[in-house]
Design a protein around this motif. Structure first.
Motif, PDB file in Angstrom:
ATOM      1  N   ARG A  56       0.536  -1.485  -0.102  1.00  0.00           N
ATOM      2  CA  ARG A  56      -0.063   0.278   0.092  1.00  0.00           C
ATOM      3  C   ARG A  56       0.683   1.528  -0.262  1.00  0.00           C
ATOM      4  O   ARG A  56       1.744   1.193   0.430  1.00  0.00           O
ATOM      5  CB  ARG A  56      -1.190   0.412   1.183  1.00  0.00           C
ATOM      6  CG  ARG A  56      -1.684  -1.100   1.397  1.00  0.00           C
ATOM      7  CD  ARG A  56      -2.517  -1.149   2.694  1.00  0.00           C
ATOM      8  NE  ARG A  56      -3.672  -1.843   2.466  1.00  0.00           N
ATOM      9  CZ  ARG A  56      -4.707  -2.656   3.051  1.00  0.00           C
ATOM     10  NH1 ARG A  56      -3.699  -2.034   4.672  1.00  0.00           N
ATOM     11  NH2 ARG A  56      -5.536  -3.268   3.323  1.00  0.00           N
ATOM     12  N   ARG A  58       1.563   5.627   0.190  1.00  0.00           N
ATOM     13  CA  ARG A  58       0.842   6.947   0.206  1.00  0.00           C
ATOM     14  C   ARG A  58       1.316   8.017  -0.753  1.00  0.00           C
ATOM     15  O   ARG A  58       2.232   7.328  -1.686  1.00  0.00           O
ATOM     16  CB  ARG A  58       1.498   7.305   1.767  1.00  0.00           C
ATOM     17  CG  ARG A  58       0.866   6.506   2.893  1.00  0.00           C
ATOM     18  CD  ARG A  58       1.350   7.476   4.165  1.00  0.00           C
ATOM     19  NE  ARG A  58       0.901   6.490   4.940  1.00  0.00           N
ATOM     20  CZ  ARG A  58       0.408   7.124   6.139  1.00  0.00           C
ATOM     21  NH1 ARG A  58       0.867   8.958   6.143  1.00  0.00           N
ATOM     22  NH2 ARG A  58       0.079   6.860   7.439  1.00  0.00           N
ATOM     23  N   GLU A 171      -3.299   6.631   2.172  1.00  0.00           N
ATOM     24  CA  GLU A 171      -3.286   5.303   1.627  1.00  0.00           C
ATOM     25  C   GLU A 171      -3.773   5.155  -0.062  1.00  0.00           C
ATOM     26  O   GLU A 171      -4.677   5.739   0.239  1.00  0.00           O
ATOM     27  CB  GLU A 171      -3.218   3.807   1.968  1.00  0.00           C
ATOM     28  CG  GLU A 171      -2.162   4.165   3.282  1.00  0.00           C
ATOM     29  CD  GLU A 171      -1.819   2.467   4.085  1.00  0.00           C
ATOM     30  OE1 GLU A 171      -0.623   1.589   3.701  1.00  0.00           O
ATOM     31  OE2 GLU A 171      -3.727   1.643   3.822  1.00  0.00           O
TER      32      GLU A 171
END
Length: 564
Positions: A56, A58, A171
């Motif tokens: 995941r 950002r 995210e």
């Protein structure tokens, strides 16, 4: 049947086809980008590139992956163009000179497909299929990935996966997963079906070499075929533009019949229109998707009506006899189909053309310019149209909040100072690039010599070139000799800045919104799924664009149109 009625009927058929397709395709794309399952071919791709599809990201990590992938793509395509003359499948064409290779590599990676060369006189089969066509897929998939990342910022947080805790705030998903899925699950299947349809219409699909095309006035002429249908379908579907041949979609090998012409316009609009339904599905509010679609449709239909009115208008006995302004338009298609194609290609980031844009009336050329200057959001490019429209929605919500004295909210996310700064920076980038380079080109002695016409039309040629490059459109006003070191370099810079710097602000905005906790709607919350908001959004788009570009338009197409 009158030409006007024929144009209206084609427009109605196009609207009906899009209405039938946008919901099922939009729902399918929502499932594609929210699925947790990886198909076997996709897992092979992840393994080959060393990516973890379940990681995941950002927004800084998402952006780094995007920029790294795009930089490698530019380098690969540049090297391919530079060594073309030594490769098989070159058809005897020489390697591309450095400034033009740089311009072309940047152009196709940025989804612009600006061409300062004639395809049938410069590019062999290997470059066309292994370089340019590949980037048509990948650049479109990159735009879709950025749009989906922004949509996730407004969507409810995903359910935790087995063995993992809930997603951290901020995210946006995984760039590599979004890129691969957009290519493998969306663009490739539709392109295969679309290529078959185009071949059935008569579009060329072969690897024929250079051969004598027949006897013409002045002697024999040479021609060649190519994998045209497979490249034509993705250039339209991915809102890329460009052309296998210099005449682009006016060439009978690329666009042979009125039906193929209408089908290609359908391909141009299909994914941008359907992404509004994807937005509604992923955010959990289908009505929000309809509000965005209604805004885009209002602008698109309005521009199409204006273009038809301008080009069908009888400006003198000669045009009255021809039924309108036929100069530069294919007799196979006529004014109506040419006007529909012209508006579709300039209100998206496509850039392919079936007529000579420089030959439109002065006001018609102004409509084309203004369509690109809106930010190509009606419905816009693949991905870029949706995230551009959502940026304008954030601005509209902010202005509405100022008028009623409330903190602006959009889809349950408060719009604060940081978000407005990101949105404002997004809006300022492209005008700064377009107007800055146009001013430099008009002020310096050498670039002005590339214009093919004096006065207002010559200024429009330069303004159109940088508007097309900065907005990643790729169409040309013609008359301008863009194959010079100055224009190859500066348009490439405009394409790079106009593509990637706005993406920085889009992803930064997405990351900021994703960190905010959703707030419940109250009686004072602005309903953004109502016709009132659609009207506000349309007005915001027109006012912001008008205030930005009106002085430049007044010096070019408006002056030319009023003088004619």
């Amino acid at each position: 049947m009158s030409p006007v009625l024929a144009g209206v009927l084609q427009l109605l058929a196009l609207v009906a086809a899009l209405a039938l397709a946008h919901r099922p395709l939009g729902a399918y794309m929502a499932r594609v980008y929210t699925s947790t399952r990886h198909y076997a071919p996709e897992r092979w791709i992840y393994k080959a590139i060393g990516a973890d599809p379940d990681a995941r990201m950002r927004w800084p990590a998402y952006l780094r992956a995007l920029l790294a992938f795009s930089a490698v793509s530019v380098l690969f395509l540049y090297l391919l163009l530079r060594v073309q003359g030594s490769l098989p499948g070159s058809m005897g064409f020489a390697s591309i000179k450095p400034d033009q290779a740089f311009n072309t590599a940047v152009s196709f990676v940025t989804n612009t497909n600006w061409q300062s060369y004639a395809g049938e006189q410069a590019m062999g089969h290997l470059v066309q299929t292994g370089g340019l066509a590949v980037q048509n897929f990948l650049s479109a998939a990159v735009g879709m990935a950025v749009a989906v990342a922004l949509v996730r910022a407004f969507a409810p947080p995903p359910a935790p996966r087995a063995g993992e805790g809930p997603a951290r705030t901020g995210e946006l998903g995984n760039f590599w997963t979004d890129l691969v899925r957009g290519t493998v699950r969306v663009l490739l299947p539709i392109s295969v079906v679309g290529a078959v349809v185009l071949v059935a219409c008569g579009v060329v699909q072969n690897f024929a070499g250079i051969h004598e095309a027949g006897q013409f006035t002045g002697g024999t002429r040479q021609g060649h075929g190519g994998a045209v249908a497979s490249q034509e379908v993705i250039k339209q579907l991915g809102t890329n533009g460009g052309g296998y041949f210099n005449a682009n979609s006016a060439h009978p090998f690329e666009n042979p019949t009125p039906f193929s012409n209408l089908f290609e316009v359908f391909l141009i609009l299909l994914i941008p229109v359907s992404l509004t339904a994807t937005f509604g599905r992923m955010t959990g509010s289908v009505r929000q998707g309809y509000a965005i679609l209604a805004t885009a449709a209002t602008l698109w239909l309005g521009f199409t009506a204006l273009m038809m009115g301008t080009e069908f208008a009888h400006h003198g006995p000669a045009l009255q006899a021809a039924g309108g302004a036929m100069e530069g338009k294919e007799t196979r298609f006529g004014i109506g189909a040419s006007a529909i194609f012209s508006v579709a290609t300039t209100l998206t980031s496509t850039g392919s053309v079936n007529s000579f844009h420089s030959s439109y009336t002065g006001l018609g050329g102004g409509i084309q310019l203004l369509g690109m200057q809106l930010g190509e959001i009606a419905p816009g490019g693949v991905g870029s149209g949706l995230y551009g429209m959502l940026i304008m929605a954030v601005i509209a919500v902010f202005l509405a909040g100022l008028m009623v004295g409330r903190t602006p909210e959009y889809l349950g996310r408060k719009i604060g100072t940081r978000e407005i700064k990101y949105a404002a920076c997004y809006l300022l980038v492209t005008p700064a690039v377009v107007l800055g380079f146009t001013a430099l080109a008009m002020a310096l002695p050498t670039p002005v010599h590339s214009t093919g016409n004096p006065g207002a039309h010559g200024f429009s040629e330069v303004l159109y070139a940088y508007t097309s490059a900065g907005n990643n459109n790729g169409s040309a006003f013609a008359g301008l000799n863009a194959d010079t070191p100055w224009f190859n370099t500066t348009t490439a810079l405009a394409m790079l800045i106009g593509r990637f710097l706005p993406m920085v602000f889009v992803l930064a905005l997405a990351g900021s919104l994703a960190r905010r906790q959703p707030v419940p709607a109250t009686a004072g919350t602005l309903r953004t799924d109502k016709p009132l908001f659609t009207g506000l959004l349309v007005a915001t788009i027109l006012v912001v664009t008008g205030l930005t570009y009106f002085p430049a338009l007044a010096l070019g197409p408006l002056a030319e149109g009023l003088a004619s």
